[in-house]
Design a protein around this motif. Structure first.
Motif, PDB file in Angstrom:
ATOM      1  N   TYR A  84      25.636   3.136 -37.777  1.00 13.73           N
ATOM      2  CA  TYR A  84      25.778   1.676 -37.779  1.00 13.73           C
ATOM      3  C   TYR A  84      26.924   1.189 -36.887  1.00 13.73           C
ATOM      4  N   ASN A  85      27.865   2.072 -36.579  1.00 14.60           N
ATOM      5  CA  ASN A  85      28.938   1.663 -35.666  1.00 14.60           C
ATOM      6  C   ASN A  85      28.399   1.284 -34.301  1.00 14.60           C
ATOM      7  N   ARG A  86      27.272   1.889 -33.953  1.00 10.55           N
ATOM      8  CA  ARG A  86      26.678   1.549 -32.649  1.00 10.55           C
ATOM      9  C   ARG A  86      26.255   0.091 -32.635  1.00 10.55           C
ATOM     10  N   ALA A  87      25.714  -0.374 -33.754  1.00  3.80           N
ATOM     11  CA  ALA A  87      25.307  -1.785 -33.834  1.00  3.80           C
ATOM     12  C   ALA A  87      26.546  -2.689 -33.797  1.00  3.80           C
ATOM     13  N   ARG A  88      27.597  -2.274 -34.498  1.00  5.50           N
ATOM     14  CA  ARG A  88      28.822  -3.093 -34.488  1.00  5.50           C
ATOM     15  C   ARG A  88      29.397  -3.170 -33.072  1.00  5.50           C
ATOM     16  N   ASN A  89      29.350  -2.020 -32.367  1.00  5.55           N
ATOM     17  CA  ASN A  89      29.858  -2.031 -30.989  1.00  5.55           C
ATOM     18  C   ASN A  89      28.991  -2.888 -30.070  1.00  5.55           C
ATOM     19  N   LEU A  90      27.675  -2.920 -30.342  1.00  2.00           N
ATOM     20  CA  LEU A  90      26.814  -3.786 -29.535  1.00  2.00           C
ATOM     21  C   LEU A  90      27.300  -5.232 -29.640  1.00  2.00           C
ATOM     22  N   LYS A  91      27.588  -5.649 -30.854  1.00  2.00           N
ATOM     23  CA  LYS A  91      28.037  -7.038 -31.044  1.00  2.00           C
ATOM     24  C   LYS A  91      29.409  -7.256 -30.373  1.00  2.00           C
ATOM     25  N   LYS A  92      30.314  -6.290 -30.564  1.00  3.10           N
ATOM     26  CA  LYS A  92      31.636  -6.427 -29.925  1.00  3.10           C
ATOM     27  C   LYS A  92      31.484  -6.568 -28.411  1.00  3.10           C
ATOM     28  N   ALA A  93      30.634  -5.714 -27.838  1.00  4.76           N
ATOM     29  CA  ALA A  93      30.444  -5.765 -26.386  1.00  4.76           C
ATOM     30  C   ALA A  93      29.786  -7.082 -25.979  1.00  4.76           C
ATOM     31  N   ALA A  94      28.846  -7.560 -26.784  1.00  2.00           N
ATOM     32  CA  ALA A  94      28.162  -8.819 -26.464  1.00  2.00           C
ATOM     33  C   ALA A  94      29.167  -9.974 -26.429  1.00  2.00           C
ATOM     34  N   ILE A  95      30.133  -9.937 -27.352  1.00  2.00           N
ATOM     35  CA  ILE A  95      31.153 -11.004 -27.378  1.00  2.00           C
ATOM     36  C   ILE A  95      31.958 -10.976 -26.065  1.00  2.00           C
ATOM     37  N   VAL A  96      32.326  -9.766 -25.627  1.00  8.95           N
ATOM     38  CA  VAL A  96      33.064  -9.646 -24.358  1.00  8.95           C
ATOM     39  C   VAL A  96      32.206 -10.150 -23.195  1.00  8.95           C
ATOM     40  N   VAL A  97      30.918  -9.777 -23.214  1.00 11.43           N
ATOM     41  CA  VAL A  97      30.026 -10.175 -22.112  1.00 11.43           C
ATOM     42  C   VAL A  97      29.902 -11.702 -22.056  1.00 11.43           C
ATOM     43  N   VAL A  98      29.821 -12.334 -23.222  1.00  9.93           N
ATOM     44  CA  VAL A  98      29.726 -13.803 -23.245  1.00  9.93           C
ATOM     45  C   VAL A  98      31.037 -14.411 -22.750  1.00  9.93           C
ATOM     46  N   GLU A 100      33.546 -12.962 -20.940  1.00 12.04           N
ATOM     47  CA  GLU A 100      34.053 -12.621 -19.602  1.00 12.04           C
ATOM     48  C   GLU A 100      33.010 -12.687 -18.492  1.00 12.04           C
ATOM     49  N   TYR A 101      31.738 -12.551 -18.873  1.00 13.68           N
ATOM     50  CA  TYR A 101      30.717 -12.476 -17.815  1.00 13.68           C
ATOM     51  C   TYR A 101      29.609 -13.505 -18.004  1.00 13.68           C
ATOM     52  N   ASN A 102      29.946 -14.563 -18.714  1.00 11.85           N
ATOM     53  CA  ASN A 102      28.989 -15.653 -18.865  1.00 11.85           C
ATOM     54  C   ASN A 102      27.654 -15.221 -19.483  1.00 11.85           C
ATOM     55  N   GLY A 103      27.713 -14.207 -20.345  1.00 14.41           N
ATOM     56  CA  GLY A 103      26.501 -13.794 -21.065  1.00 14.41           C
ATOM     57  C   GLY A 103      25.595 -12.840 -20.310  1.00 14.41           C
ATOM     58  N   GLU A 104      26.007 -12.400 -19.108  1.00 14.59           N
ATOM     59  CA  GLU A 104      25.176 -11.447 -18.340  1.00 14.59           C
ATOM     60  C   GLU A 104      25.950 -10.139 -18.183  1.00 14.59           C
ATOM     61  N   LEU A 105      25.282  -9.018 -18.427  1.00 15.21           N
ATOM     62  CA  LEU A 105      25.961  -7.730 -18.218  1.00 15.21           C
ATOM     63  C   LEU A 105      26.374  -7.597 -16.751  1.00 15.21           C
ATOM     64  N   PRO A 106      27.575  -7.060 -16.494  1.00 19.84           N
ATOM     65  CA  PRO A 106      28.009  -6.947 -15.095  1.00 19.84           C
ATOM     66  C   PRO A 106      27.261  -5.833 -14.351  1.00 19.84           C
ATOM     67  N   ALA A 107      26.953  -6.072 -13.097  1.00 20.13           N
ATOM     68  CA  ALA A 107      26.258  -5.065 -12.273  1.00 20.13           C
ATOM     69  C   ALA A 107      27.287  -4.139 -11.637  1.00 20.13           C
ATOM     70  N   ASP A 108      28.096  -3.520 -12.452  1.00 22.08           N
ATOM     71  CA  ASP A 108      29.193  -2.703 -11.951  1.00 22.08           C
ATOM     72  C   ASP A 108      29.442  -1.577 -12.960  1.00 22.08           C
ATOM     73  N   PHE A 109      29.368  -0.344 -12.486  1.00 24.88           N
ATOM     74  CA  PHE A 109      29.467   0.819 -13.369  1.00 24.88           C
ATOM     75  C   PHE A 109      30.775   0.808 -14.169  1.00 24.88           C
ATOM     76  N   ASP A 110      31.903   0.584 -13.505  1.00 24.66           N
ATOM     77  CA  ASP A 110      33.195   0.648 -14.218  1.00 24.66           C
ATOM     78  C   ASP A 110      33.348  -0.483 -15.222  1.00 24.66           C
ATOM     79  N   LYS A 111      32.817  -1.653 -14.887  1.00 21.96           N
ATOM     80  CA  LYS A 111      32.901  -2.771 -15.841  1.00 21.96           C
ATOM     81  C   LYS A 111      32.000  -2.513 -17.045  1.00 21.96           C
ATOM     82  N   LEU A 112      30.855  -1.924 -16.808  1.00 23.82           N
ATOM     83  CA  LEU A 112      29.966  -1.581 -17.933  1.00 23.82           C
ATOM     84  C   LEU A 112      30.659  -0.550 -18.834  1.00 23.82           C
TER      85      LEU A 112
END
Ligand code: SF4
Length: 350
Positions: A84-98, A100-112
């Motif tokens: 279940y930590n994977r699901a929690r991390n999905l949400k944490k990452a989604a918050i960062v994406v919203v 810092e990246y306007n809701g779109e995953l960055p097209a950059d390996f290091d940023k991902l």
């Protein structure tokens, strides 16, 4: 470079063109879809993931929806997948994406890679499949197939072995079809050069160059140290029922199944008389106690050996009222996420 895998490229791409399976996240490889499917695929087989994936994407169609989802709903959507930590991390990452990246995953390996819960495999998969970046996505499939091709006896559980393979692949990734190259290795590892049992070498596009095949060592490679035996834990599960409602409680925020709902249980195997004694000592008044079937649940490092008892209460004391949430079977179905460790007993909650 440790080993030159460039010769594999044309054979794998051609094989992939004719043999890949049609999957929802492949037909429409949006970054968000690739991300969710790859996290789910880390623990579950492709066929089983399809249903979970559809349910998840229907409930949370965008990264913004994921960032804003209520934790309880997220756990319910993840129910059955475990980890279940994977699901929690999905949400944490989604918050960062919203943020810092306007809701779109960055097209950059290091940023991902810098996002919570995204390691080099997932960053490579999203980067190559969704954005066409020439980056590898090394997982167990890659290690198994390519170590067999190279005839290498490296211990694939060592971080430096994985890192070396990533470096070797970074050097040769086909710039025109990096996503297909990565997926060809995932697919070949899942369907031909399989993890358990004998690989289907006569169907493999790499047979002519595979050192393990030519030396008959395909069952000795890849090399992994023997797994440690799992710790066995005896548990007694107490299914308290009062007027059609069942007692559930939240686990602690740390450790196994952290923060999830559970049926009351104690860490010891109790016989019928011990359970009678236990409820008496707790001051619980009962109408009926019934022994249910034993069940086993296997986590990665622990096995729970469970014995459950159905306990029908005659009254609900204030302590019991406040110690537990008393949930109806339908709210357990729709709202509360009971991990699959309790799957065997869910059907008793009627
Ligand atoms: S020839 Fe056999 S062992 Fe070698 S990569 Fe193919 S399936 Fe795996």
């Amino acid at each position: 470079m440790n080993y030159d895998y460039s010769e594999t490229i044309p054979y794998l791409l051609q094989w992939y063109d004719y043999n890949h399976r049609i999957l929802p996240w492949r037909s429409n490889p949006q970054p968000y879809y690739v991300w969710i499917s790859e996290i789910m695929l880390q623990q579950t087989r492709v066929e089983a993931v399809k249903g979970y994936f559809d349910r998840f994407i229907t409930a949370l169609p965008t990264i913004k929806d994921l960032a804003e989802v209520d934790d309880e709903k997220l756990m319910k959507l993840w129910e059955g997948l475990g980890y279940y930590n994977r699901a929690r991390n999905l949400k944490k990452a989604a918050i960062v994406v919203v943020e810092e990246y306007n809701g779109e995953l960055p097209a950059d390996f290091d940023k991902l890679l810098a996002l919570p819960g995204i390691g080099s495999y997932t960053a490579g998969a999203i980067g190559s499949i969704a954005f066409g970046l020439p980056v590898p996505a090394v997982d167990g499939n890659f290690l198994r197939v390519l170590k067999r091709v190279a005839g290498s006896y490296d211990d694939i559980t060592k971080a430096k072995v994985k890192k070396q393979l990533e470096e070797d692949l970074f050097a040769i990734m086909p710039k025109d079809r990096p996503g297909d190259y990565n997926q060809s290795l995932m697919e070949l590892g899942a369907t031909v050069c399989i993890p358990n049992g004998k690989p289907l070498c006569d169907q493999c596009p790499l047979m002519h160059m595979c050192k393990a095949f030519h030396s008959g060592t395909e069952m000795q490679i890849p090399v992994k140290p023997p797994k440690k035996a799992r710790k066995l834990e005896a548990r007694t599960v107490l299914i308290y029922e009062y007027e059609g409602k069942y007692a559930i409680r939240k686990r602690e925020d740390k450790g196994l199944l952290a923060g999830l709902w559970e049926l009351p249980n104690v860490e010891q195997q109790m016989g019928f008389e011990q359970v009678e004694e236990f409820v008496k000592e707790e001051g619980i008044l009962v109408d009926e106690i019934r022994k249910l079937e034993a069940a086993k649940h296997i986590f990665s490092h622990i096995e729970w050996h469970m014995q459950a008892y159905y306990i029908k209460l005659s009254t609900l004391s204030d302590t019991l009222k406040s110690d537990y949430v008393w949930a109806t079977p339908s709210s357990i179905q729709s709202t509360y996420s009971l991990p699959s460790a309790f799957e065997a007993y869910k059907r008793c909650l009627v």
